[in-house]
Scaffold this active site. Structure first.
Site, short mmCIF file in Angstrom:
data_model
loop_
_atom_site.label_atom_id
_atom_site.label_comp_id
_atom_site.label_asym_id
_atom_site.label_seq_id
_atom_site.Cartn_x
_atom_site.Cartn_y
_atom_site.Cartn_z
N GLU A 173 -6.71 -4.97 4.68
CA GLU A 173 -6.40 -5.93 5.75
C GLU A 173 -7.65 -6.61 6.32
OE1 GLU A 173 -3.84 -4.16 8.71
OE2 GLU A 173 -2.21 -3.89 7.28
N TYR A 244 5.77 -4.93 8.45
CA TYR A 244 6.56 -3.96 9.20
C TYR A 244 7.59 -4.72 10.02
CZ TYR A 244 2.72 -0.75 8.13
OH TYR A 244 1.78 0.01 7.47
N GLU A 292 1.94 -1.60 1.92
CA GLU A 292 2.34 -1.12 3.24
C GLU A 292 3.61 -1.83 3.63
OE1 GLU A 292 -0.30 -0.78 6.61
OE2 GLU A 292 -2.06 -0.53 5.31
#
Length: 504
Positions: A173, A244, A292
């Protein structure tokens, strides 16, 4: 009552269901490592401190690959702090999660754990506070057979044979301002290209993942991927994607449609990568490492960080996942499978305690969260070739994603056994009849029909006291007649339907 239709034909294939799609993530964050997979002195720990109950659940979950050691943690990590005699390892400040890292668990312990769990390791190198030389040192320690300072050091530490790690992440990231060592796309792209070239000089067999955007909402999204790939396309094998989905606002209709956003995210990253390939006359199609992803009550994180000082392995974002969250996770897995031609690796974050399918209590038991079950069943049954499905479905309106279909599906056909598995999500608040047309696979009979339904109790969770409150339940197995059958998908549910050749 509204009805949906689905026709399945093996002639319309997407690609193989790569086992690497069923990956997980172990980061030095909260109690994922300490108190999660590793707890010396626990009644269920082996002589190396590895929790056997967590190992058993990891195998049951069907995890194929595990990314380590981060995550934000890796951008300030010195890998050499975690090897050698444990008593000699330094204690460090971890800036990412404001904790004290003891380094009692490091690379060698992780590789031992990975072998016990039967998973492929996916290592990340620190391109935040460190750079090319440290990445090369770590690779030499891990993969070189022997006869050099670092490979012989590994052997001295007890690992005679090289670890042979094949998957490597070039940082984490790096587009995020929160990241220690945050860089611009040009700065990161050049560094990643330099690291990639040098690492493949040591071991040409490895596969490398360049950092994509931290999420689709980043202001630099797509521009970041384009710039990074201008530097790295010919040197890397994957571009990463992270996302997410936060249910904290209580908007159930929208959270159930989260897979629509993931689907668009994948499509846009693929388009950006293919644009760079066209500009550079690259024939190879780059794949995505979606390393992720999960449901995460993200709004709770800052309170966790603000209410304490520098401590060891505090409880961080140990979310209790609901029945609705399980349906969402199942739908995100459907989306990853639907893009099996371009998503080659995926890792749910994280494995234990930290927004995880497995929860533990220090000194106590381990149990399966609600989201454990759709992952485990998908990993078990999604074997073979992913088939393209175009369901005809009623639609409904959401605040976040507009008008979306009530039904989401994917199918996987195992050519060796002849078995067909259909994964289906009903996002609607009512049961949904689904007409299945299997005439493209003649001679099929029903094997099983399992479902996790949240319609009657959407906030139900699994806890230490009630570890089996949310589990898949068996429904009447459909019996195709002339290649057709109708099933009823429960309201707000994730389901798996299995069919096999008659008489087998």
């Amino acid at each position: 009552m509204r009805t949906a239709q689905l026709t399945i034909d093996p002639a319309f294939s997407i690609g193989p269901a790569d086992r690497r799609l069923f990956g997980s993530f172990v980061e030095h964050m909260g109690r994922c490592v300490y108190g999660g997979i590793y707890e010396p002195g626990h009644p269920n720990a082996d002589s190396r401190g590895l929790r056997r109950d967590v190992l058993e659940l990891t195998r049951e979950l069907g995890v194929s690959v595990v990314r380590y050691p981060g995550g934000n943690f890796v951008s300030g990590y010195r890998w050499e702090d975690g090897v050698g005699p444990v008593g000699d390892r330094p204690r460090r400040l971890d800036l990412a999660w404001k904790t004290i890292e003891t380094n009692a668990f490091g690379l060698d312990e992780f590789m031992t754990w990975a072998a016990e769990a039967g998973v492929e390791p996916m290592m990340a190198v620190n391109l935040g506070t460190r750079g090319v030389q440290e990445a090369l040192d770590l690779l030499e320690y891990a993969n070189h057979p022997g006869g050099t300072a670092l490979s012989d050091l590994r052997r001295k530490h007890g690992a005679e044979d090289p670890y042979g790690v094949q998957l490597w992440c070039l940082g984490n990231e790096m587009d995020g301002p929160w990241q220690v060592g945050h860089k611009t796309a040009d700065e990161y792209g050049r560094l990643a290209a330099e690291a990639a070239r040098a690492m493949k000089m040591i071991d040409p067999s490895i596969s490398l993942v360049a950092c994509g955007s931290s999420n689709r909402r980043m202001p630099t999204f797509a521009a970041w991927e384009a710039t990074v790939l201008e530097h790295t396309y010919e040197h890397v094998d994957y571009i990463s994607a992270h996302t997410y989905y936060d249910p904290s606002d209580g908007d159930q209709a929208s959270i159930l449609a989260s897979a629509v956003d993931m689907d668009n995210f994948i499509t846009e990253v693929v388009a950006t990568a293919d644009h760079v390939a066209a500009k550079q006359r690259q024939k190879r199609k780059l794949k995505i490492s979606f390393d992720e992803w999960n449901v995460w009550y993200e709004s709770r994180l800052q309170a966790d960080l603000d209410r304490r000082g520098w401590v060891e392995a505090p409880a961080l974002i140990e979310d209790d996942f609901t029945a609705v969250d399980a349906v969402v996770v199942g739908d995100l897995l459907i989306t990853l499978l639907r893009h099996a031609d371009r998503v080659g690796v995926a890792a749910q974050a994280q494995l234990a305690n930290v927004i995880a399918p497995i929860r533990t209590r220090n000194g106590g038991p381990a149990w399966r969260q609600s989201i454990f079950h759709p992952f485990a069943l998908t990993a078990r049954y999604a074997r073979g070739t992913v088939l393209r499905t175009e369901p005809v479905s009623p639609r409904y309106d959401t605040k976040r994603y507009g008008d979306v279909p009530v039904l989401d599906t994917v199918a996987v056909h195992d050519e060796e056994t002849g078995e067909l598995t259909v994964f289906a999500v009903n996002r609607g608040s009512e049961d949904l009849p689904l007409d299945l047309d299997l005439r493209g696979l003649p001679g099929m009979s029903g094997l099983s029909f399992q479902s996790i339904a949240a319609g009657s109790d959407p906030s139900a969770t699994n806890t230490e006291a009630e570890p089996d409150r949310v589990t898949p339940r068996e429904l009447p197995t459909p019996t195709p007649d002339g290649g057709r059958c109708t099933v009823r998908l429960p309201a707000v549910s994730w389901s798996v339907l299995r069919f096999g050749p008659t008489g087998v």
